[in-house]
Write a protein that holds these residues in place. Structure first.
Motif, PDB file in Angstrom:
ATOM      1  N   VAL A  98       0.844  -1.203   0.000  1.00  0.00           N
ATOM      2  CA  VAL A  98       0.000   0.000   0.000  1.00  0.00           C
ATOM      3  C   VAL A  98       0.878   1.250   0.000  1.00  0.00           C
ATOM      4  CG1 VAL A  98      -1.669   1.330   1.377  1.00  0.00           C
ATOM      5  CG2 VAL A  98      -2.001  -1.124   1.058  1.00  0.00           C
ATOM      6  N   GLY A  99       1.957   1.218   0.765  1.00  0.00           N
ATOM      7  CA  GLY A  99       2.880   2.358   0.787  1.00  0.00           C
ATOM      8  C   GLY A  99       3.464   2.643  -0.584  1.00  0.00           C
ATOM      9  N   LEU A 100       3.842   1.607  -1.305  1.00  0.00           N
ATOM     10  CA  LEU A 100       4.362   1.801  -2.665  1.00  0.00           C
ATOM     11  C   LEU A 100       3.316   2.397  -3.581  1.00  0.00           C
ATOM     12  CD1 LEU A 100       6.486  -1.431  -3.110  1.00  0.00           C
ATOM     13  CD2 LEU A 100       7.326   0.922  -3.129  1.00  0.00           C
ATOM     14  N   LYS A 101       2.082   1.965  -3.429  1.00  0.00           N
ATOM     15  CA  LYS A 101       0.987   2.517  -4.231  1.00  0.00           C
ATOM     16  C   LYS A 101       0.813   4.003  -3.928  1.00  0.00           C
ATOM     17  CE  LYS A 101      -3.213   3.059  -6.090  1.00  0.00           C
ATOM     18  NZ  LYS A 101      -3.336   4.396  -6.563  1.00  0.00           N
ATOM     19  N   LEU A 102       0.887   4.361  -2.658  1.00  0.00           N
ATOM     20  CA  LEU A 102       0.663   5.748  -2.256  1.00  0.00           C
ATOM     21  C   LEU A 102       1.741   6.697  -2.764  1.00  0.00           C
ATOM     22  CD1 LEU A 102      -0.621   5.248   1.396  1.00  0.00           C
ATOM     23  CD2 LEU A 102      -1.968   5.851  -0.634  1.00  0.00           C
ATOM     24  N   ILE A 103       2.972   6.211  -2.868  1.00  0.00           N
ATOM     25  CA  ILE A 103       4.043   7.103  -3.319  1.00  0.00           C
ATOM     26  C   ILE A 103       4.259   7.067  -4.830  1.00  0.00           C
ATOM     27  CG2 ILE A 103       5.218   7.010  -1.109  1.00  0.00           C
ATOM     28  CD1 ILE A 103       7.324   5.178  -2.480  1.00  0.00           C
TER      29      ILE A 103
END
Length: 104
Positions: A98-103
Motif C-alpha cells: 500500500v505504501g508503494l501505491k501511495l508514493i
C-alpha cells in the motif's frame, strides 16, 4: 485501471502457486492447467500493468499479492499455521505494498 490489472496479475500468481501445490498432491490435467494458466495469466497481466506503473513498484506489489495470497490460501485450504507472528508479517507485506501505491 492498471492497478486493477496488477491486482488480477497477483491473483493469477496465487492460482499458479496453488496449481504447484495441486500438482504435488495429484498430477492431473486440471492441476497442470491451474499451474500453467495461473502463471500465464499472471505474467500477461503484469506486462500490461507495467506499461504505466513503474517496474519496481509493479513487481513489488505483484510479488506481495502473490506471497500474501499464497499464504492465505495455504492457511484456509491446506491447514497451514495461523500463528500470530505469521499474520503480523503478512500485515507488514500488505502495508509495504500500500505504501508503494501511495508514493507512486
Amino acid at each position: 485501471m492498471d492497478w486493477i490489472v496488477l491486482l488480477l496479475a497477483g491473483v493469477g500468481e496465487v492460482l499458479g502457486v496453488t496449481g504447484i501445490s495441486q500438482v504435488n498432491k495429484k498430477k492431473s490435467i486440471g492441476s497442470y492447467g491451474l499451474l500453467i494458466g495461473g502463471f500465464v495469466l499472471s505474467f500477461v497481466l503484469l506486462t500490461i500493468a507495467m506499461q504505466t506503473i513503474s517496474m519496481g513498484t509493479a513487481y513489488a506489489v505483484w510479488a506481495g499479492i502473490g506471497s500474501v495470497g499464497s499464504v492465505v490460501v495455504g492457511m484456509i485450504f491446506y491447514g497451514e499455521s495461523r500463528d500470530l507472528l505469521r499474520i503480523l508479517f503478512i500485515g507488514m507485506v500488505l502495508t509495504a505494498a500500500v505504501g508503494l501505491k501511495l508514493i507512486s
